[in-house]
Design a protein around this motif. Structure first.
Motif, PDB file in Angstrom:
ATOM      1  N   THR A 189       0.827  -1.191   0.000  1.00 16.00           N
ATOM      2  CA  THR A 189       0.000   0.000   0.000  1.00 16.00           C
ATOM      3  C   THR A 189       0.868   1.250   0.000  1.00 16.00           C
ATOM      4  O   THR A 189       0.545   2.258  -0.627  1.00 16.00           O
ATOM      5  N   ASP A 190       1.965   1.189   0.715  1.00 13.66           N
ATOM      6  CA  ASP A 190       2.898   2.320   0.781  1.00 13.66           C
ATOM      7  C   ASP A 190       4.292   1.784   0.468  1.00 13.66           C
ATOM      8  O   ASP A 190       5.082   1.491   1.367  1.00 13.66           O
ATOM      9  N   VAL A 191       4.586   1.656  -0.804  1.00 11.43           N
ATOM     10  CA  VAL A 191       5.847   1.056  -1.237  1.00 11.43           C
ATOM     11  C   VAL A 191       7.067   1.838  -0.747  1.00 11.43           C
ATOM     12  O   VAL A 191       8.034   1.243  -0.263  1.00 11.43           O
ATOM     13  N   PRO A 192       7.085   3.184  -0.850  1.00 10.91           N
ATOM     14  CA  PRO A 192       8.263   3.918  -0.364  1.00 10.91           C
ATOM     15  C   PRO A 192       8.561   3.665   1.110  1.00 10.91           C
ATOM     16  O   PRO A 192       9.726   3.500   1.497  1.00 10.91           O
ATOM     17  N   ALA A 193       7.513   3.628   1.948  1.00 11.96           N
ATOM     18  CA  ALA A 193       7.728   3.388   3.374  1.00 11.96           C
ATOM     19  C   ALA A 193       8.281   1.980   3.606  1.00 11.96           C
ATOM     20  O   ALA A 193       9.146   1.774   4.472  1.00 11.96           O
ATOM     21  N   TYR A 194       7.800   1.023   2.838  1.00 13.43           N
ATOM     22  CA  TYR A 194       8.299  -0.348   2.932  1.00 13.43           C
ATOM     23  C   TYR A 194       9.775  -0.403   2.543  1.00 13.43           C
ATOM     24  O   TYR A 194      10.594  -1.007   3.241  1.00 13.43           O
ATOM     25  N   HIS A 195      10.137   0.248   1.450  1.00 13.16           N
ATOM     26  CA  HIS A 195      11.538   0.263   1.019  1.00 13.16           C
ATOM     27  C   HIS A 195      12.416   0.992   2.033  1.00 13.16           C
ATOM     28  O   HIS A 195      13.547   0.569   2.302  1.00 13.16           O
ATOM     29  N   ALA A 208      11.907   1.089   5.206  1.00 11.48           N
ATOM     30  CA  ALA A 208      12.057   0.186   6.346  1.00 11.48           C
ATOM     31  C   ALA A 208      13.111  -0.879   6.053  1.00 11.48           C
ATOM     32  O   ALA A 208      13.897  -1.241   6.939  1.00 11.48           O
ATOM     33  N   LEU A 209      13.152  -1.378   4.823  1.00 14.72           N
ATOM     34  CA  LEU A 209      14.192  -2.346   4.454  1.00 14.72           C
ATOM     35  C   LEU A 209      15.573  -1.705   4.528  1.00 14.72           C
ATOM     36  O   LEU A 209      16.536  -2.323   5.001  1.00 14.72           O
ATOM     37  N   THR A 210      15.666  -0.460   4.089  1.00 20.79           N
ATOM     38  CA  THR A 210      16.950   0.246   4.166  1.00 20.79           C
ATOM     39  C   THR A 210      17.384   0.408   5.611  1.00 20.79           C
ATOM     40  O   THR A 210      18.557   0.187   5.959  1.00 20.79           O
ATOM     41  N   SER A 211      16.447   0.759   6.483  1.00 17.73           N
ATOM     42  CA  SER A 211      16.766   0.905   7.902  1.00 17.73           C
ATOM     43  C   SER A 211      17.219  -0.418   8.500  1.00 17.73           C
ATOM     44  O   SER A 211      18.160  -0.465   9.302  1.00 17.73           O
ATOM     45  N   VAL A 223      15.894  -2.312  13.406  1.00 16.91           N
ATOM     46  CA  VAL A 223      14.896  -3.351  13.161  1.00 16.91           C
ATOM     47  C   VAL A 223      13.466  -2.828  13.262  1.00 16.91           C
ATOM     48  O   VAL A 223      12.565  -3.302  12.554  1.00 16.91           O
ATOM     49  N   SER A 224      13.220  -1.854  14.124  1.00 13.58           N
ATOM     50  CA  SER A 224      11.854  -1.425  14.428  1.00 13.58           C
ATOM     51  C   SER A 224      11.021  -1.045  13.205  1.00 13.58           C
ATOM     52  O   SER A 224       9.849  -1.421  13.119  1.00 13.58           O
ATOM     53  N   PRO A 225      11.553  -0.294  12.230  1.00 15.06           N
ATOM     54  CA  PRO A 225      10.696   0.134  11.109  1.00 15.06           C
ATOM     55  C   PRO A 225      10.058  -1.014  10.327  1.00 15.06           C
ATOM     56  O   PRO A 225       8.881  -0.925   9.967  1.00 15.06           O
ATOM     57  N   ILE A 226      10.791  -2.081  10.067  1.00 16.65           N
ATOM     58  CA  ILE A 226      10.197  -3.176   9.281  1.00 16.65           C
ATOM     59  C   ILE A 226       9.150  -3.911  10.109  1.00 16.65           C
ATOM     60  O   ILE A 226       8.117  -4.357   9.573  1.00 16.65           O
TER      61      ILE A 226
END
Length: 246
Positions: free
Chosen positions: A109-115, A117-120, A126-129
């Motif tokens: 639904t929110d691809v940029p936020a997902y990406h 989180a993977l970068t983080s 770990v928390s963002p993903i």
């Protein structure tokens, strides 16, 4: 992917991969995966981690998924494989039992936020993903329930229209069409354990009743479709807000 020079389906990659920038060079890429020589060892380590039972299930699933995407073990299909891994882990942990909760649709639904989180995650945070998986689950559960309600209503309408006997082939064929909204007569016959020549009669009756539609594929087999089910799945995808496939 079979038959393509760049891909080796079923095998780990033996070449570098990266995300973003040019297909020719990793210069300027958003992410460069580990060297292919390291992939077998990294995947063995991931398998050991995924098999653990002492980690909170949703956090366990999120971090294993993120590590899989970080390793990027294949030349293609890593996103889809990583989401399949997440579903398998959710089922194994007992968080899901009878159906696959569409968490991946919620993630996309929110691809940029997902990406992000993977970068983080790759930077040690770990928390963002985990938060992305939690938010995606909250979005996915009601969406999945709506899809189940829609499918139940479709089956009820079919049953009232066709009025099949409880143990008849036609009754079983309705259930098969609900789970396989696009299929060939041979596939249906094999699943229902009836002769292919016999199943055509029932398929035509369901076509006449408006349950199924049929289309002859170009240079391929005749495919029977359940339009109501396909429409329900399309509506599910729209609710999920999915904008890309990986």
């Amino acid at each position: 992917m079979a038959g393509q020079e760049r891909h080796t389906p079923g095998e780990y990659r033996t070449q570098p991969v990266w995300i973003g920038a040019s297909r020719i060079s990793p210069v300027g890429a958003g992410y460069v995966a580990p060297r292919f020589e390291l992939v077998p060892e990294l995947m063995e380590d991931l398998a050991r981690y995924a098999a653990r039972t002492d980690v909170t299930p949703l956090a366990h699933t999120a971090t294993a998924h993120a590590q899989f995407e970080t390793i990027h073990p294949f030349t293609d299909g890593n996103g889809r494989s990583g989401r399949a891994l997440a579903q398998a882990m959710l089922r194994r942990s007992g968080l899901t039992t009878n159906v696959a909760v569409p968490v991946s649709a919620g993630l996309l639904t929110d691809v940029p936020a997902y990406h992000d989180a993977l970068t983080s995650f790759r930077e040690g945070e770990v928390s963002p993903i985990v938060e992305q998986f939690a938010a995606a689950s909250l979005r996915a559960v009601p969406n999945g329930r709506q899809l189940l309600d829609d499918l139940d209503a479709i089956l009820q309408e079919w049953t009232e229209t066709v009025r099949p006997r409880r143990t008849s082939v036609k009754k079983r064929l309705l259930g098969f069409a609900l789970e396989h909204p696009a299929f060939t007569a041979e596939q249906a016959a094999r699943e229902l354990e009836v002769a292919a020549t016999n199943v055509y009669r029932y398929l035509r009756e369901l076509e006449t009743a408006g349950v199924l539609a049929v289309k002859k594929e170009h240079r391929g087999p005749t495919v029977w479709r359940a339009p109501a089910v396909l429409s329900a799945i399309d509506a599910f995808a729209l609710r999920a807000g999915r904008r890309s496939a990986g």
